[in-house]
Scaffold this active site. Structure first.
Site: not given
Ligand SMILES: NC(=O)C1=CN([C@@H]2O[C@H](COP(=O)(O)OP(=O)(O)OC[C@H]3O[C@@H](n4cnc5c(N)ncnc54)[C@H](OP(=O)(O)O)[C@@H]3O)[C@@H](O)[C@H]2O)C=CC1
Ligand SMILES: O=C(O)C1=N[C@H](C(=O)O)C[C@H](O)C1
Length: 266
Positions: A11, A14, A38, A101, A126-127, A155, A159, A166
């Protein structure tokens, strides 16, 4: 109609922050908990960056699922943690919607089998951006007419996985309609290792990481005397939320395993 009880994993991330907002703002959804490493036991509203979200923060997924009995888990974490969460969700009868992803094909097979065994819907996307899903579908269509293609994904520099989920999904979709082809000159040599990017079935994937970017992909096709570029840009994370909503609503009605939103958009 009963509200859909949702747990969001990651939560403070990003994407996680946007997903919490989506759940809080939808009258058919109820945020019953969040999974974070946390802030165990706090109310989410007492965590920095949140104000009136009354869900409990759990670090222990078993405790969370036992106490809250959610319908859906929305996972936005890291590949290792996301895999563990998704397997546990299916074991507890919770339907996963996974945006995380970086899963391997072995991970995806394992989740598909578990989804079949439990008879529970499971969506791996994935997206979530509808425009990105269309970009992938249009690229798959174009690949029938152009056998030479390179994928450029761009990106933000925080990342963790490369190539992006994607880009991998796009390459898989193109591969399903294109005869395998080794692109470029047969005697091509890299004078700096990595110059030609990753190689998926002969097509090349290039990963750019820069501050200032969010999520972008350009699929470039070429043939004699012409190129075709198909590009999608996400300029904020809200762009992913209509896809998260579609996945949550669909996973509640659908008992099958879905990899990619292209399989559920009309
Ligand atoms: N499918 C889609 O459309 C999209 C997918 N993504 C994917 O989503 C994922 C997250 O991306 P993004 O939000 O940018 O990444 P962030 O790093 O901002 O967020 C990931 C979060 O996961 C937390 N985390 C790590 N370990 C644990 C755990 N054991 N339990 C609970 N939470 C945990 C992290 O905590 P901490 O802050 O403590 O490290 C962090 O807050 C990535 O894999 C990304 O590729 C992203 C954008 C779009
Ligand atoms: O990590 C990201 O930001 C994103 N991850 C996804 C991916 O790996 O394709 C989706 C989007 O591109 C954003």
């Amino acid at each position: 109609m009963a509200k859909i009880k949702i747990v969001v994993a990651g939560p403070r991330g990003r994407m996680g922050k946007e997903a919490v907002k989506l759940v809080m703002e939808n009258e058919n959804y109820e945020l019953v908990g969040v999974l974070d490493r946390k802030n165990e036991g706090k109310s989410l509203s007492d965590v920095e960056g949140f104000t009136n979200e009354n869900a409990i923060v759990y670090t222990d997924i078993h405790k969370c699922f036992t106490e809250q009995k959610p319908d859906v888990l929305v996972d936005l974490t890291t590949p290792e943690v996301g895999m563990e969460h998704t397997v546990t969700a299916l074991e507890y009868g919770v339907r996963p919607v996974v945006g995380t992803t970086g899963f391997s094909s072995g991970d995806l097979n394992k989740l598909e089998n578990l989804s079949k065994q439990t008879g529970l819907g499971c969506i791996i996307a994935p997206n979530f951006a509808i425009g990105a899903v269309l970009m992938m579908k249009f690229s798959q269509m174009a690949a029938k007419y152009f056998s030479d293609v390179e994928i450029l994904e761009l990106h933000h520099d925080q990342k963790l996985d490369a190539p992006s989920g994607t880009a991998v999904k796009t390459a898989e979709m193109i591969s399903s309609v294109r005869e395998a082809k080794q692109q470029g000159h047969k005697d091509e040599k890299e004078t700096i290792v990595g110059a030609r990017g990753a190689n998926y079935d002969g097509m090349h994937i290039h990963s750019v990481r820069l501050p200032g970017l969010i999520a972008h992909q350009q699929v470039m096709f070429g043939s004699d005397g012409q190129t075709l570029s198909i590009r999608h840009d996400s300029y904020n994370r809200a762009s992913f939320m209509s896809g998260v909503r579609l996945a949550v609503d669909t996973v509640m009605k659908n008992n099958s395993f879905v990899y990619g939103l292209e399989n559920i958009i009309e």
